[in-house]
Design a protein around this motif. Structure first.
Motif, PDB file in Angstrom:
ATOM      1  N   ARG A 144       0.815  -1.225   0.000  1.00 20.84           N
ATOM      2  CA  ARG A 144       0.000   0.000   0.000  1.00 20.84           C
ATOM      3  C   ARG A 144       0.843   1.267   0.000  1.00 20.84           C
ATOM      4  N   ARG A 145       2.155   1.130  -0.127  1.00 22.47           N
ATOM      5  CA  ARG A 145       3.086   2.263  -0.130  1.00 22.47           C
ATOM      6  C   ARG A 145       2.863   3.158   1.080  1.00 22.47           C
ATOM      7  N   GLY A 146       2.624   2.515   2.221  1.00 28.35           N
ATOM      8  CA  GLY A 146       2.483   3.250   3.464  1.00 28.35           C
ATOM      9  C   GLY A 146       1.066   3.676   3.783  1.00 28.35           C
ATOM     10  N   ALA A 147       0.111   3.397   2.917  1.00 33.16           N
ATOM     11  CA  ALA A 147      -1.285   3.724   3.205  1.00 33.16           C
ATOM     12  C   ALA A 147      -1.885   2.652   4.111  1.00 33.16           C
ATOM     13  N   GLY A 148      -3.074   2.911   4.634  1.00 28.44           N
ATOM     14  CA  GLY A 148      -3.707   1.958   5.535  1.00 28.44           C
ATOM     15  C   GLY A 148      -3.615   2.418   6.974  1.00 28.44           C
ATOM     16  N   THR A 149      -4.393   1.785   7.830  1.00 29.37           N
ATOM     17  CA  THR A 149      -4.459   2.187   9.237  1.00 29.37           C
ATOM     18  C   THR A 149      -3.846   1.122  10.126  1.00 29.37           C
ATOM     19  N   LEU A 150      -3.424   1.528  11.314  1.00 24.46           N
ATOM     20  CA  LEU A 150      -2.894   0.569  12.277  1.00 24.46           C
ATOM     21  C   LEU A 150      -3.956  -0.450  12.684  1.00 24.46           C
ATOM     22  N   PRO A 151      -5.213  -0.051  12.956  1.00 22.38           N
ATOM     23  CA  PRO A 151      -6.234  -1.068  13.265  1.00 22.38           C
ATOM     24  C   PRO A 151      -6.418  -2.070  12.131  1.00 22.38           C
ATOM     25  N   GLY A 152      -6.399  -1.579  10.884  1.00 21.87           N
ATOM     26  CA  GLY A 152      -6.531  -2.494   9.752  1.00 21.87           C
ATOM     27  C   GLY A 152      -5.358  -3.444   9.639  1.00 21.87           C
ATOM     28  N   LEU A 153      -4.153  -2.931   9.889  1.00 26.76           N
ATOM     29  CA  LEU A 153      -2.954  -3.759   9.835  1.00 26.76           C
ATOM     30  C   LEU A 153      -2.972  -4.799  10.947  1.00 26.76           C
ATOM     31  N   ALA A 154      -3.317  -4.382  12.162  1.00 28.07           N
ATOM     32  CA  ALA A 154      -3.353  -5.317  13.285  1.00 28.07           C
ATOM     33  C   ALA A 154      -4.373  -6.425  13.050  1.00 28.07           C
ATOM     34  N   ALA A 155      -5.535  -6.059  12.507  1.00 24.62           N
ATOM     35  CA  ALA A 155      -6.547  -7.075  12.217  1.00 24.62           C
ATOM     36  C   ALA A 155      -6.048  -8.043  11.148  1.00 24.62           C
ATOM     37  N   HIS A 156      -5.299  -7.514  10.174  1.00 27.05           N
ATOM     38  CA  HIS A 156      -4.802  -8.360   9.087  1.00 27.05           C
ATOM     39  C   HIS A 156      -3.861  -9.444   9.596  1.00 27.05           C
ATOM     40  N   VAL A 157      -3.039  -9.119  10.592  1.00 30.65           N
ATOM     41  CA  VAL A 157      -2.073 -10.104  11.109  1.00 30.65           C
ATOM     42  C   VAL A 157      -2.551 -10.747  12.403  1.00 30.65           C
ATOM     43  N   ALA A 158      -3.790 -10.460  12.804  1.00 34.87           N
ATOM     44  CA  ALA A 158      -4.436 -11.100  13.958  1.00 34.87           C
ATOM     45  C   ALA A 158      -3.665 -10.876  15.257  1.00 34.87           C
TER      46      ALA A 158
END
Length: 287
Positions: free
Chosen positions: A179-193
């Motif tokens: 995402r070239r640095g886009a996206g949110t920390l909550p979204g990232l955390a959910a992605h990696v569980a």
């Protein structure tokens, strides 16, 4: 003194696969002595100087004074502000951009252990064998031979290395990079569980920066590359378009990051780096 000359040669592909994002051989003669800004990026730095020590400082005064770091093999971690590098009348070397998650394999330690220091003497990290490799690079006749020797050296280090990166951290980095640095920390955390706190702690322990800091570095790297390529092509600088295409909220958001990471506005940085950009020296893992 003759006319100034600059040479930049990229290894294609870079040595040792995905662990090395880019490898550039450089040689300059007859340039006006001064300071160059080493900018923050999402990559680690490994430099083998082929012509005297690399002299750096956290400020211009430090770089020009007795407190400067002087080393012929430079290892640099992820940082949040520019480093100042003395630009002598002549210089030569090979500069590698290393993926932070390849630090364990190639450097023998996590990237986080390089934080808190502007640069580290390469022999302190890689051992005395690195000095022998540097001598071989100095003695080589062509850039192709130098890149081949470096590739063999890195392959040997990786074969001897140990220690795996946690898969959650590796996937988090890949998610941000896609995402070239886009996206949110909550979204990232959910992605990696993982919880946000747990992910941030693991990520910082491996890389030396938080996921948010890594995302900012990725976003800035993309924006800087777009601006530099447009400048090199002679196109007008459209900062609003660069900001929008790089995931910034607006033009002023981009300018704030430029000022933190370069100490200058985008246009001032481009003007300062004019000759380096036109010669192709700005490329650092950018397509």
């Amino acid at each position: 003194m003759g006319p100034a000359t600059s040479e930049f040669v990229r290894a294609t592909p870079p040595p040792y696969g995905g662990g090395v994002v880019s490898a550039v051989g450089y040689r300059s003669r007859g340039q006006t002595p001064g300071l160059h800004r080493g900018l923050p990026s999402p990559y680690l730095t490994l430099i083998f100087s082929l012509d005297g020590p690399v002299v750096t400082g956290a400020t211009p005064d430090q770089a020009a004074g007795p407190g400067a770091a002087r080393t012929e093999i430079v290892v640099g971690g992820l940082h949040q502000s520019p480093a100042y590098v003395v630009r002598p009348e002549h210089e030569a070397g090979i500069q590698l951009a290393l993926h932070p998650l390849a630090a364990r394999a190639l450097l023998g330690l996590p990237a986080a252990e390089l934080t808190g220091r502007l640069v580290t003497d390469g022999t302190d990290v890689l051992g005395r064998a690195a000095a022998d490799v540097r001598e071989q690079l100095c003695a080589a006749d062509t850039w192709g031979e130098r890149f081949a020797r470096l590739n063999a050296y890195l392959a040997r280090r990786a074969a001897d290395g140990s220690g795996a990166v946690r898969p959650e951290v590796a996937e988090a980095w890949a998610w941000l990079a896609r995402r070239r640095g886009a996206g949110t920390l909550p979204g990232l955390a959910a992605h990696v569980a993982l919880s946000e706190r747990r992910l941030t702690a693991l990520f910082r322990a491996e890389t030396g920066v938080t996921p948010k800091q890594a995302a900012r570095l990725m976003r800035f790297q993309h924006a800087k590359g777009r601006a530099a390529r447009a400048f090199a092509a002679g196109a007008p600088l459209d900062l609003a378009r660069v900001a929008a295409d790089s995931g910034y909220y607006d033009h002023s958001h981009l300018v704030r990051d430029f000022r933190q990471y370069t100490g200058l506005s985008p246009s001032a940085w481009l003007a300062e780096e004019c000759r380096n950009i036109q010669a192709g020296g700005h490329r650092d893992g950018e397509d």
